[in-house]
Design an enzyme around this catalytic site. Structure first.
Site, short mmCIF file in Angstrom:
data_model
loop_
_atom_site.label_atom_id
_atom_site.label_comp_id
_atom_site.label_asym_id
_atom_site.label_seq_id
_atom_site.Cartn_x
_atom_site.Cartn_y
_atom_site.Cartn_z
N CYS A 98 12.17 -3.84 -8.15
CA CYS A 98 10.77 -3.45 -8.23
C CYS A 98 10.05 -4.11 -9.41
CB CYS A 98 10.68 -1.94 -8.46
SG CYS A 98 10.45 -0.99 -7.00
N GLN B 224 9.67 -7.14 -10.36
CA GLN B 224 9.03 -8.45 -10.27
C GLN B 224 7.51 -8.40 -10.37
OE1 GLN B 224 10.81 -11.34 -7.92
NE2 GLN B 224 8.91 -12.21 -7.20
N GLU C 18 3.84 5.91 -15.02
CA GLU C 18 5.04 6.62 -14.60
C GLU C 18 6.27 5.76 -14.87
OE1 GLU C 18 5.50 9.84 -13.64
OE2 GLU C 18 7.48 9.01 -14.06
N1 LIG Z 1 8.11 3.12 -6.95
C1 LIG Z 1 8.41 3.34 -8.21
O1 LIG Z 1 9.54 3.59 -8.56
C2 LIG Z 1 7.35 3.29 -9.26
C3 LIG Z 1 7.62 3.81 -10.53
C4 LIG Z 1 6.62 3.79 -11.50
C5 LIG Z 1 5.36 3.29 -11.19
N2 LIG Z 1 5.13 2.80 -9.94
C6 LIG Z 1 3.76 2.35 -9.65
O2 LIG Z 1 3.07 3.43 -9.00
C7 LIG Z 1 2.15 2.93 -8.02
C8 LIG Z 1 2.49 3.52 -6.65
O3 LIG Z 1 3.78 3.06 -6.29
P1 LIG Z 1 4.54 3.67 -5.03
O4 LIG Z 1 5.91 3.09 -5.08
O5 LIG Z 1 4.36 5.13 -5.00
O6 LIG Z 1 3.70 3.00 -3.83
P2 LIG Z 1 3.74 3.40 -2.30
O7 LIG Z 1 3.35 2.19 -1.54
O8 LIG Z 1 5.02 4.08 -1.97
O9 LIG Z 1 2.58 4.51 -2.14
C9 LIG Z 1 1.24 4.26 -2.32
C10 LIG Z 1 0.46 5.07 -1.30
O10 LIG Z 1 -0.92 5.01 -1.60
C11 LIG Z 1 -1.64 5.12 -0.38
N3 LIG Z 1 -3.03 4.72 -0.61
C12 LIG Z 1 -3.54 3.50 -0.87
N4 LIG Z 1 -4.87 3.58 -1.08
C13 LIG Z 1 -5.20 4.90 -0.95
C14 LIG Z 1 -6.42 5.62 -1.05
N5 LIG Z 1 -7.57 5.02 -1.38
N6 LIG Z 1 -6.39 6.94 -0.84
C15 LIG Z 1 -5.25 7.58 -0.53
N7 LIG Z 1 -4.07 6.95 -0.43
C16 LIG Z 1 -4.04 5.62 -0.63
C17 LIG Z 1 -0.86 4.23 0.56
O11 LIG Z 1 -1.14 4.54 1.91
C18 LIG Z 1 0.59 4.57 0.15
O12 LIG Z 1 1.14 5.59 0.96
C19 LIG Z 1 2.27 1.42 -8.10
O13 LIG Z 1 1.29 0.95 -8.97
C20 LIG Z 1 3.64 1.20 -8.69
O14 LIG Z 1 3.75 -0.01 -9.39
C21 LIG Z 1 6.07 2.81 -8.97
O1 LIG Z 2 22.04 -2.80 -15.32
C1 LIG Z 2 21.32 -2.93 -14.32
C2 LIG Z 2 20.28 -2.02 -14.00
C3 LIG Z 2 19.52 -2.24 -12.86
N1 LIG Z 2 19.77 -3.32 -12.06
C4 LIG Z 2 18.95 -3.56 -10.87
O2 LIG Z 2 17.61 -3.66 -11.30
C5 LIG Z 2 16.75 -3.17 -10.31
C6 LIG Z 2 15.83 -2.11 -10.88
O3 LIG Z 2 16.57 -0.95 -11.16
P1 LIG Z 2 15.96 0.36 -11.81
O4 LIG Z 2 15.17 -0.02 -12.99
O5 LIG Z 2 17.05 1.31 -12.01
O6 LIG Z 2 15.03 0.91 -10.65
P2 LIG Z 2 13.46 0.95 -10.42
O7 LIG Z 2 13.20 2.06 -9.48
O8 LIG Z 2 12.99 -0.42 -10.09
O9 LIG Z 2 12.82 1.40 -11.81
C7 LIG Z 2 12.18 0.49 -12.70
O10 LIG Z 2 10.85 0.26 -12.28
C8 LIG Z 2 10.04 1.45 -12.20
C9 LIG Z 2 8.71 1.02 -11.63
O11 LIG Z 2 7.88 0.52 -12.58
C10 LIG Z 2 9.96 2.07 -13.60
O12 LIG Z 2 9.16 3.23 -13.54
C11 LIG Z 2 11.37 2.40 -14.09
O13 LIG Z 2 11.30 2.92 -15.41
C12 LIG Z 2 12.20 1.13 -14.08
O14 LIG Z 2 13.56 1.41 -14.46
C13 LIG Z 2 17.63 -2.64 -9.18
O15 LIG Z 2 17.76 -3.63 -8.18
C14 LIG Z 2 18.95 -2.40 -9.87
O16 LIG Z 2 20.04 -2.49 -9.01
C15 LIG Z 2 20.78 -4.20 -12.36
O17 LIG Z 2 21.00 -5.17 -11.65
N2 LIG Z 2 21.54 -3.98 -13.48
#
Ligand SMILES: NC(=O)c1ccc[n+]([C@@H]2O[C@H](COP(=O)([O-])OP(=O)(O)OC[C@H]3O[C@@H](n4cnc5c(N)ncnc54)[C@H](O)[C@@H]3O)[C@@H](O)[C@H]2O)c1
Ligand SMILES: O=c1ccn([C@@H]2O[C@H](COP(=O)(O)OP(=O)(O)O[C@H]3O[C@H](CO)[C@@H](O)[C@H](O)[C@H]3O)[C@@H](O)[C@H]2O)c(=O)[nH]1
Length: 476
Positions: free
Chosen positions: A273, A275, A160
């Site tokens: 996110c 890191q 995603e």
């Molecule tokens: N947050 C983002 O913007 C973002 C974007 C892209 C990808 N990701 C990735 O997607 C994944 C999920 O991230 P998130 O931010 O949604 O996490 P999150 O912590 O918000 O949600 C994960 C959920 O999964 C649940 N869970 C764990 N084990 C489970 C199980 N066996 N059955 C049912 N539920 C279970 C937890 O209770 C929790 O509510 C991570 O790998 C993350 O790196 C996150």
């Molecule tokens: O020019 C910029 C852009 C972003 N940020 C900071 O960088 C961090 C990450 O920002 P952003 O990438 O917009 O948000 P995320 O929700 O962390 O999304 C990243 O991480 C997700 C989780 O993997 C991916 O799905 C997305 O594509 C990727 O953009 C935040 O603290 C922003 O404030 C800056 O400091 N300067």
């Protein structure tokens, strides 16, 4: 098989919004989002959703109870699903082998074991969580080792790319959808099933299909490249502060080069996110015996970390090197605007450092819950007693800034731009300091009002003084 029933394991920032949009765009498909947390599911079924995302409420309201369901009954949802998304959390390991670097895959493994225990019919299992390269293979091993007779699995990688704060728009108008799968007729058929779901709203030319490993690595690579841009601009912001250049001008000049482009060049306080995903990449490089590559990506993380430390050190130095007994207001606690998520937020580091230095902190964030702030500070070692005596959380920026010596702007919420800074100045201790960690405020106006203003990447009101070259730049 035509997918009629989708289950999503994990009702978090990814599972919730992603499946809500799938339900919205595929009314003929029943989508059930499950989570092992009863509390989270109860919130998804209430009027106050567990996460804040612009546009999410409307999508959930349109589909919930029709073809979108949130449930705590994971087994029932797995049983009836044709396709299962694994959207569980993959945090960095805090113990054992790979501690502090490798992702902790216990939730992914738990999800795979749950599917294996329950499934009685063929399933397409889709890895949506961000995982290391080869995770699909590990999931397959678990499923195969526990397979019931007559049940078969296909594993797809469908990372995603949504960013928090813009998740709904990102999902509706994705730059691309990436689907990786096994290079076999059965793998291709599974890929096709998932393609058909996305084709309800994403043009086919933006749906990219690859082998599983390419898909898994592309997710880490995309985040690494984005993080690298931010670290690069943050690195240059320090050069600007030391010379009199302005990072906003530099970013604009650089970003107008069409090969570079203007996005993701906003210098800031750091923290994100990203890191955990870059750490994941570093760990993979180390495991593959690629130390130079590991060091390269590690430096991207280090620069991000350094920016937080540099900014916080500047705050303390400006406040005459002591914040003990001073009251400091932190505006914004989320890691970016339009989300209530605080994971890896720079504000946590800033607050912890100031509390350790003896300051009293007041915090205002429009969307972060008080309990989350308490939890984050306890997690970084601030005792409940210290929190009780030195932290106040407010419901608006005016109350939070009253009687403060300094304001530190940590999150770029739009409402911070339009605050009445004259009124805020009048009710602050003097001299009144403001540290703009996001470069969103009108600094000339703040200087006119009487604030001492510091920001990232430019030295306000003192260009070209105290250049710190030890030798001329040409000679470097
Ligand atoms: N947050 C983002 O913007 C973002 C974007 C892209 C990808 N990701 C990735 O997607 C994944 C999920 O991230 P998130 O931010 O949604 O996490 P999150 O912590 O918000 O949600 C994960 C959920 O999964 C649940 N869970 C764990 N084990 C489970 C199980 N066996 N059955 C049912 N539920 C279970 C937890 O209770 C929790 O509510 C991570 O790998 C993350 O790196 C996150
Ligand atoms: O020019 C910029 C852009 C972003 N940020 C900071 O960088 C961090 C990450 O920002 P952003 O990438 O917009 O948000 P995320 O929700 O962390 O999304 C990243 O991480 C997700 C989780 O993997 C991916 O799905 C997305 O594509 C990727 O953009 C935040 O603290 C922003 O404030 C800056 O400091 N300067």
């Amino acid at each position: 098989m035509v997918v009629k029933n989708i289950c999503c394991l994990g009702a978090g920032y990814v599972g919730g919004p992603t499946c809500s949009v799938i339900a919205l765009k595929c009314p003929e498909i029943k989508v059930t989002v499950v989570d092992k947390s009863k509390e989270r599911i109860a919130q998804w079924n209430s009027d106050k959703l567990p996460i804040y995302e612009p546009g999410l409420d409307e999508v959930v309201k349109a589909c919930r109870g029709k073809n979108l369901f949130f449930s705590h009954d994971c087994n029932a949802a797995i049983l009836e699903a044709d396709l299962i998304f694994i959207s569980v959390n993959t945090p960095t390991k805090t113990f054992g082998n790979g501690k502090g670097r490798a992702p902790d895959l216990k939730f992914v493994e738990g999800a795979a074991r749950m599917i294996a225990d329950v499934a009685q019919s063929n399933k397409i299992v889709v890895e949506k969580s961000t995982v290391p390269v080869n995770a699909a293979e590990s999931i397959m091993k678990i499923l195969k080792a526990n397979q019931r007779p007559g049940v078969s699995y296909q594993i797809l990688s469908n990372p995603e790319f949504l960013a928090e704060g813009t998740a709904i728009n990102d999902l509706l108008n994705a730059d691309r959808v990436l689907i990786g799968g096994e290079e076999s007729p059965a793998g291709e058929a599974a890929i096709e099933e998932l393609c058909q779901i996305y084709e309800h709203w994403i043009p086919r030319k933006r749906i990219l299909t690859t082998n599983t490993w390419s898909s898994e690595l592309s997710k880490l690579a995309a985040n690494a490249m984005l993080a690298q841009r931010i670290s690069s601009i943050n690195s240059l912001s320090a050069v600007c502060e030391a010379t009199g250049a302005d990072i906003a001008e530099v970013a604009r000049a650089v970003g107008l080069d069409s090969r570079i482009g203007p996005k993701f060049l906003q210098a800031s306080i750091g923290g994100s996110c990203f890191q955990k995903d870059i750490l994941n990449l570093v760990y993979i490089c180390e495991c593959l015996n690629l130390p130079q590559q590991a060091a390269y990506w590690q430096s991207v993380i280090d620069m991000n970390e350094h920016q937080k430390h540099r900014f916080t050190a500047k705050v303390i130095e400006s406040l005459l090197n002591t914040v003990s007994g001073k009251k400091i207001c932190i505006l914004g606690f989320a890691f970016k605007k339009n989300t209530g998520d605080t994971r890896e937020s720079a504000a946590i580091y800033v607050a912890k450092t100031l509390l350790d230095e003896g300051a009293s902190i007041s915090i205002y964030d429009p969307k972060v819950e008080n309990s989350q702030i308490h939890e984050d500070l306890k997690y970084v070692g601030i005792t409940p007693e210290h929190i009780e005596s030195h932290l106040s959380i407010f419901k608006d920026a005016y109350s939070a800034t009253k009687d403060c010596h300094a304001i530190i702007l940590c999150t770029e919420w739009d409402e911070f731009v339009t605050l009445d800074y004259e009124a805020i100045y009048d009710q602050m201790m003097k001299p009144a300091y403001i540290f703009d960690g996001r470069k969103i405020l009108d600094h000339n106006n703040l200087l006119r009002i009487g604030f001492h203003v510091e920001t990232i990447g430019s030295r306000l009101g003192q260009p070209f003084k105290n250049r710190r070259y030890s030798t001329s730049p040409q000679a470097l």
